[in-house]
Motif scaffolding. Structure first.
Motif, PDB file in Angstrom:
ATOM      1  N   LEU A   1       0.859  -1.183   0.000  1.00  0.00           N
ATOM      2  CA  LEU A   1       0.000   0.000   0.000  1.00  0.00           C
ATOM      3  C   LEU A   1       0.894   1.231   0.000  1.00  0.00           C
ATOM      4  N   ASN A   2       0.934   1.950  -1.105  1.00  0.00           N
ATOM      5  CA  ASN A   2       1.826   3.107  -1.200  1.00  0.00           C
ATOM      6  C   ASN A   2       1.462   4.216  -0.232  1.00  0.00           C
ATOM      7  N   PHE A   3       0.185   4.312   0.129  1.00  0.00           N
ATOM      8  CA  PHE A   3      -0.277   5.403   0.980  1.00  0.00           C
ATOM      9  C   PHE A   3      -0.164   5.089   2.466  1.00  0.00           C
ATOM     10  N   LEU A   4       0.154   3.844   2.813  1.00  0.00           N
ATOM     11  CA  LEU A   4       0.218   3.443   4.221  1.00  0.00           C
ATOM     12  C   LEU A   4       1.240   2.333   4.399  1.00  0.00           C
TER      13      LEU A   4
ATOM     14  N   ALA B   1       5.214  -0.143   9.724  1.00  0.00           N
ATOM     15  CA  ALA B   1       6.571  -0.686   9.801  1.00  0.00           C
ATOM     16  C   ALA B   1       6.935  -0.944  11.258  1.00  0.00           C
ATOM     17  N   GLY B   2       6.363  -1.998  11.808  1.00  0.00           N
ATOM     18  CA  GLY B   2       6.661  -2.337  13.184  1.00  0.00           C
ATOM     19  C   GLY B   2       6.278  -1.229  14.152  1.00  0.00           C
ATOM     20  N   PRO B   3       7.244  -0.621  14.828  1.00  0.00           N
ATOM     21  CA  PRO B   3       6.941   0.423  15.814  1.00  0.00           C
ATOM     22  C   PRO B   3       6.462   1.739  15.219  1.00  0.00           C
ATOM     23  N   TRP B   4       6.458   1.849  13.880  1.00  0.00           N
ATOM     24  CA  TRP B   4       6.074   3.119  13.260  1.00  0.00           C
ATOM     25  C   TRP B   4       5.032   2.911  12.169  1.00  0.00           C
ATOM     26  N   VAL B   5       4.228   3.938  11.972  1.00  0.00           N
ATOM     27  CA  VAL B   5       3.248   3.962  10.886  1.00  0.00           C
ATOM     28  C   VAL B   5       3.521   5.197  10.036  1.00  0.00           C
ATOM     29  N   LEU B   6       3.666   4.993   8.747  1.00  0.00           N
ATOM     30  CA  LEU B   6       3.881   6.090   7.805  1.00  0.00           C
ATOM     31  C   LEU B   6       2.652   6.221   6.913  1.00  0.00           C
ATOM     32  N   VAL B   7       2.098   7.419   6.863  1.00  0.00           N
ATOM     33  CA  VAL B   7       0.921   7.687   6.048  1.00  0.00           C
ATOM     34  C   VAL B   7       1.286   8.749   5.017  1.00  0.00           C
ATOM     35  N   GLN B   8       1.008   8.446   3.761  1.00  0.00           N
ATOM     36  CA  GLN B   8       1.285   9.381   2.676  1.00  0.00           C
ATOM     37  C   GLN B   8       0.006  10.137   2.352  1.00  0.00           C
ATOM     38  N   ASP B   9      -0.041  11.404   2.731  1.00  0.00           N
ATOM     39  CA  ASP B   9      -1.200  12.260   2.476  1.00  0.00           C
ATOM     40  C   ASP B   9      -0.864  13.178   1.312  1.00  0.00           C
ATOM     41  N   GLY B  10      -1.169  12.707   0.097  1.00  0.00           N
ATOM     42  CA  GLY B  10      -0.739  13.464  -1.073  1.00  0.00           C
ATOM     43  C   GLY B  10       0.778  13.384  -1.169  1.00  0.00           C
ATOM     44  N   ALA B  11       1.436  14.538  -1.136  1.00  0.00           N
ATOM     45  CA  ALA B  11       2.898  14.558  -1.178  1.00  0.00           C
ATOM     46  C   ALA B  11       3.511  14.482   0.216  1.00  0.00           C
TER      47      ALA B  11
ATOM     48  N   ARG C   1      -6.790  13.850  16.173  1.00  0.00           N
ATOM     49  CA  ARG C   1      -7.597  13.067  15.242  1.00  0.00           C
ATOM     50  C   ARG C   1      -7.309  13.591  13.835  1.00  0.00           C
ATOM     51  N   ASP C   2      -6.478  12.861  13.121  1.00  0.00           N
ATOM     52  CA  ASP C   2      -6.054  13.277  11.783  1.00  0.00           C
ATOM     53  C   ASP C   2      -6.897  12.565  10.732  1.00  0.00           C
ATOM     54  N   LYS C   3      -7.345  13.325   9.727  1.00  0.00           N
ATOM     55  CA  LYS C   3      -8.173  12.779   8.658  1.00  0.00           C
ATOM     56  C   LYS C   3      -7.387  12.765   7.349  1.00  0.00           C
ATOM     57  N   PHE C   4      -7.426  11.613   6.668  1.00  0.00           N
ATOM     58  CA  PHE C   4      -6.732  11.454   5.403  1.00  0.00           C
ATOM     59  C   PHE C   4      -7.725  11.009   4.335  1.00  0.00           C
ATOM     60  N   PRO C   5      -7.886  11.782   3.257  1.00  0.00           N
ATOM     61  CA  PRO C   5      -8.828  11.394   2.200  1.00  0.00           C
ATOM     62  C   PRO C   5      -8.326  10.180   1.427  1.00  0.00           C
ATOM     63  N   LEU C   6      -9.184   9.162   1.319  1.00  0.00           N
ATOM     64  CA  LEU C   6      -8.855   7.939   0.591  1.00  0.00           C
ATOM     65  C   LEU C   6     -10.090   7.461  -0.158  1.00  0.00           C
ATOM     66  N   SER C   7      -9.871   6.690  -1.202  1.00  0.00           N
ATOM     67  CA  SER C   7     -10.994   6.052  -1.861  1.00  0.00           C
ATOM     68  C   SER C   7     -11.548   4.962  -0.941  1.00  0.00           C
ATOM     69  N   GLU C   8     -12.743   4.494  -1.239  1.00  0.00           N
ATOM     70  CA  GLU C   8     -13.345   3.460  -0.394  1.00  0.00           C
ATOM     71  C   GLU C   8     -12.490   2.199  -0.366  1.00  0.00           C
ATOM     72  N   THR C   9     -11.957   1.829  -1.521  1.00  0.00           N
ATOM     73  CA  THR C   9     -11.105   0.637  -1.590  1.00  0.00           C
ATOM     74  C   THR C   9      -9.837   0.820  -0.764  1.00  0.00           C
ATOM     75  N   MET C  10      -9.198   1.969  -0.906  1.00  0.00           N
ATOM     76  CA  MET C  10      -7.979   2.243  -0.149  1.00  0.00           C
ATOM     77  C   MET C  10      -8.261   2.259   1.343  1.00  0.00           C
ATOM     78  N   LEU C  11      -9.421   2.787   1.712  1.00  0.00           N
ATOM     79  CA  LEU C  11      -9.767   2.864   3.117  1.00  0.00           C
ATOM     80  C   LEU C  11      -9.944   1.474   3.721  1.00  0.00           C
ATOM     81  N   MET C  12     -10.610   0.594   2.988  1.00  0.00           N
ATOM     82  CA  MET C  12     -10.783  -0.780   3.467  1.00  0.00           C
ATOM     83  C   MET C  12      -9.431  -1.487   3.580  1.00  0.00           C
ATOM     84  N   GLN C  13      -8.545  -1.210   2.630  1.00  0.00           N
ATOM     85  CA  GLN C  13      -7.204  -1.793   2.683  1.00  0.00           C
ATOM     86  C   GLN C  13      -6.443  -1.300   3.912  1.00  0.00           C
TER      87      GLN C  13
END
Length: 228
Positions: free
Chosen positions: A104-107, A110-120, A159-171
């Motif tokens: 998943l390129n947007f999420l 990685a173990g102790p860390w979570v990286l979220v790609q919000d656009g750039a 509470r951070d909000k990240f726009p995703l498609s429905e499919t990406m959100l389920m993933q």
């Protein structure tokens, strides 16, 4: 460094994709204005028009340079710089990221860390600080994702909000279920009231879930790595 190279590549790809129309217009400028200049019919207001017409393209070029320089990873750099041992933190983050499931390129969990790609932009969380993740749907969508958002709630009350498609959100929800199973998934009014009125109590329950899973796994890290 592998981590920064990959993150910068994602940021650059996003900027390039979004900026293609402006860049195409910018590249057409010589075709439009050079003949006018050679004919000697270029007036002062034409120069102003040239500047205004080229501004979006110049902006996108600036964003591309910013992406190549890693500017969109400022949160990651700041987190590492503020850690007690930046060199060790970078080494551990590099290793965790290289071993993690990155399909998943947007999420990436990685173990102790979570990286979220919000656009750039790249956001970084400590996995153990994430308490609650759920889907939020905006009543009047204003983007091509249809108003779907992934909401990440942490122990600091953010509470951070990240726009995703429905499919990406389920993933994304499936990824949390697989690699950070102690995180509370799904929205309910009761959970929202608890998070807003008793954040410490909410965090305590999640910590207990995390500890129970940690114990059941024989002391292994509850944030599982899965290599590609």
């Amino acid at each position: 460094m592998y981590l920064y190279r990959q993150l910068k590549r994602q940021s650059f790809a996003f900027v390039l994709k979004k900026g293609i129309p402006a860049l195409v217009s910018f590249l057409l400028l010589p075709v439009i204005f050079v003949p006018v200049f050679l004919a000697g019919t270029l007036f002062p207001w034409d120069v102003i028009g040239l500047f205004l017409f080229s501004l979006p393209g110049l902006t996108e070029i600036g964003r591309m340079i910013y992406a190549l320089r890693g500017g969109y990873q400022s949160r990651v750099r700041r987190y590492i710089a503020q850690s007690p041992n930046p060199d060790l933190t970078l080494e551990q983050l590099e290793r965790a990221y290289s071993q993690a499931d990155r399909r998943l390129n947007f999420l990436c969990i990685a173990g102790p860390w979570v990286l979220v790609q919000d656009g750039a932009d790249t956001h970084l969380y400590e996995t153990s600080e994430i308490l609650w993740v759920y889907r939020f749907v905006q009543g009047y969508p204003r983007d091509h994702y249809g108003g779907n958002f992934l909401v990440i709630c942490d122990a600091g009350g953010h509470r951070d909000k990240f726009p995703l498609s429905e499919t990406m959100l389920m993933q994304a929800l499936s990824a949390f279920e697989a690699y950070a199973p102690f995180v509370v998934l799904g929205f309910s009014d009761a959970l929202l009231r608890l998070y807003q009125s008793d954040l410490q109590g909410f965090a305590r329950q999640v910590r207990q879930r995390q500890q129970a899973m940690y114990t059941a796994m024989g002391g292994q890290n509850t944030c599982i790595f899965t290599a590609n």
